[in-house]
Enzyme design. Structure first.
Site, PDB file in Angstrom:
ATOM      1  N   HIS A  13      49.888  41.631  49.087  1.00 19.60           N
ATOM      2  CA  HIS A  13      48.874  41.814  49.982  1.00 19.60           C
ATOM      3  C   HIS A  13      48.602  43.167  49.952  1.00 19.60           C
ATOM      4  O   HIS A  13      49.258  44.083  50.671  1.00 19.60           O
ATOM      5  CB  HIS A  13      49.108  41.216  51.215  1.00 19.60           C
ATOM      6  N   HIS A  15      45.143  46.250  50.044  1.00 20.83           N
ATOM      7  CA  HIS A  15      43.713  46.708  50.010  1.00 20.83           C
ATOM      8  C   HIS A  15      43.550  47.917  49.252  1.00 20.83           C
ATOM      9  O   HIS A  15      43.963  49.173  49.480  1.00 20.83           O
ATOM     10  CB  HIS A  15      43.223  47.019  51.596  1.00 20.83           C
ATOM     11  N   LYS A 100      41.085  33.834  49.897  1.00 23.71           N
ATOM     12  CA  LYS A 100      41.514  34.536  51.221  1.00 23.71           C
ATOM     13  C   LYS A 100      40.621  33.951  52.528  1.00 23.71           C
ATOM     14  O   LYS A 100      39.138  34.118  52.261  1.00 23.71           O
ATOM     15  CB  LYS A 100      41.277  35.808  51.215  1.00 23.71           C
ATOM     16  N   HIS A 137      44.372  35.258  57.166  1.00 20.59           N
ATOM     17  CA  HIS A 137      44.296  36.253  58.386  1.00 20.59           C
ATOM     18  C   HIS A 137      44.609  35.554  59.491  1.00 20.59           C
ATOM     19  O   HIS A 137      43.408  34.675  59.876  1.00 20.59           O
ATOM     20  CB  HIS A 137      43.218  37.460  58.222  1.00 20.59           C
ATOM     21  N   HIS A 175      50.712  39.067  56.743  1.00 23.00           N
ATOM     22  CA  HIS A 175      51.135  39.945  57.587  1.00 23.00           C
ATOM     23  C   HIS A 175      51.274  39.489  58.916  1.00 23.00           C
ATOM     24  O   HIS A 175      50.810  39.628  59.878  1.00 23.00           O
ATOM     25  CB  HIS A 175      49.998  41.155  57.567  1.00 23.00           C
ATOM     26  N   ASP A 248      50.124  45.122  53.055  1.00 23.08           N
ATOM     27  CA  ASP A 248      48.806  45.112  53.755  1.00 23.08           C
ATOM     28  C   ASP A 248      48.349  46.563  53.757  1.00 23.08           C
ATOM     29  O   ASP A 248      47.821  47.101  54.748  1.00 23.08           O
ATOM     30  CB  ASP A 248      48.769  44.502  55.040  1.00 23.08           C
TER      31      ASP A 248
END
Ligand code: NCD
Ligand code: ZN
Ligand code: ZN
Length: 344
Positions: A13, A15, A100, A137, A175, A248
């Site tokens: 995970h 970004h 996602k 999420h 997360h 994350d």
């Protein structure tokens, strides 16, 4: 123990963002991670296989000059418009590995996310059929639900019914931050797993709010009380294959966090495995690090484990005070502090 060698880890995970930010985010990931699940919450989001392909090209171009590269595993961003045909295209591709779900408004760049979760059922059925994992999420967005309860309420209202209705759908609750999430994942079928970040293992809400408010600890789902932190540590270091590494790591320019209305996200890619190693060492569980960081993720995604290794040594090194992010700078986690573990 002063040295530990483990199978090369992956980050399930992360970004990376886009444009000029890629230079730094990709360089940090490429230091030792083998693969990374790349989150699709760009503006505009990555909603099609074609967009995922061009985003992947941009990531690979950003890594061109680096001494080593990681393999970017792409994801699609679910919207109320996603259809079964796109799911089939994704499953047939060899570079899209998951889809996602962001409830609309739940987190950074989630405005285009799913507003009507029940409307998703046909798409989830297509994913179950195609065996394409759903990454979540897991927070509700209703204004009357307290921010510290949003993960638990999402599990009760949405995740439990989805898992019950689609027993063959592989699901990663991303997360996780609560005892409730740990319990749900533990008790669910083997098709349900979770990622755990380094910062949710290292901190609780006191670290963010006592003695002054620390915007660089602000992320979503928000840090919870220490009983939840302890439960996450227990899950991560337990050797249970349902829990694996997902940083994350989420870069935001410093001025966008140190402001009136700061962005959610903690940057950890500069020292990810080093942070996890410190937590595992603290609870005498360094022998469990390899499973969590390098085995359970690929097993869940049905990919081969990496075949080479990395070595961590106990050797103090200073985290820089800031890190470039395109034209801006960001403040990495533990900026200016000294860390004990270093990748050789
Ligand atoms: N975790 C965060 O606080 N922020 C992430 C989004 C996300 O993973 O929810 C981001 O993209 O900045
Ligand atoms: Zn998220
Ligand atoms: Zn994220």
């Amino acid at each position: 123990m002063n040295e530990i060698t483990i199978t090369r880890p992956d980050d399930w995970h992360v970004h990376l963002r886009d444009g000029a930010a890629l230079e730094q985010t990709c360089a940090d990931m490429a230091r030792y991670f083998g693969r990374a699940i790349v989150m699709p919450n760009l503006t505009p989001p990555v909603t099609s296989v074609a967009e995922a392909a061009t985003y992947r090209d941009r990531i690979q171009r950003a890594m061109a000059g680096l001494p080593r590269q990681f393999d970017p595993l792409m994801t699609l961003y679910l919207t109320d418009q996603t259809d079964g045909a796109e799911i089939q295209l994704a499953a047939a591709s060899d570079f899209v590995h998951a889809v996602k779900l962001y409830p609309a408004g739940a987190t950074t760049n989630s405005d285009a996310g799913v507003a009507e979760l029940d409307g998703l059922f046909p798409v989830l059925a297509a994913m179950e059929e195609a065996d394409l994992p759903l990454l979540i999420h897991g927070e509700v967005t209703e204004s009357e639900i307290d921010i510290f309860d949003r993960e638990k309420v999402f599990i009760d209202r949405h995740l439990a019914p989805i898992a019950a209705r689609f027993p063959g759908l592989r699901i990663v609750l991303e997360h996780i931050t609560t005892r409730d999430a740990v319990q749900f994942v533990r008790e669910a079928g083997n098709n349900v797993a979770a990622t755990i970040t380094a910062h949710h293992l290292m901190f609780n809400r006191n670290d963010m709010l006592v003695g002054g408010i620390r915007p660089h600890y602000y992320c979503l789902p928000i840090l919870k009380r220490n009983i939840h932190q302890n439960e996450l540590i227990e899950a991560a270091t337990s050797g249970n294959p349902k829990f694996f590494l997902g940083t994350d790591s989420a870069p935001h320019a410093r001025h966008r966090k140190e402001t009136d209305c700061g962005c959610a996200g903690v940057y950890t890619a500069h020292a990810a495995i080093e942070f996890y190693a410190a937590v595992f060492e603290e609870c005498d569980a360094l022998d469990k690090l390899e499973g969590f960081a390098s085995h359970f993720g690929p097993d869940f995604y049905r990919l081969p484990r990496n075949s080479d290794t990395i070595t961590l040594r106990k050797q103090a090194w200073p985290v820089p005070a800031d890190i470039p992010l395109g034209e801006d700078i960001l403040k990495p986690l533990s900026a200016g502090e000294s860390l004990n573990w270093q990748v050789a």
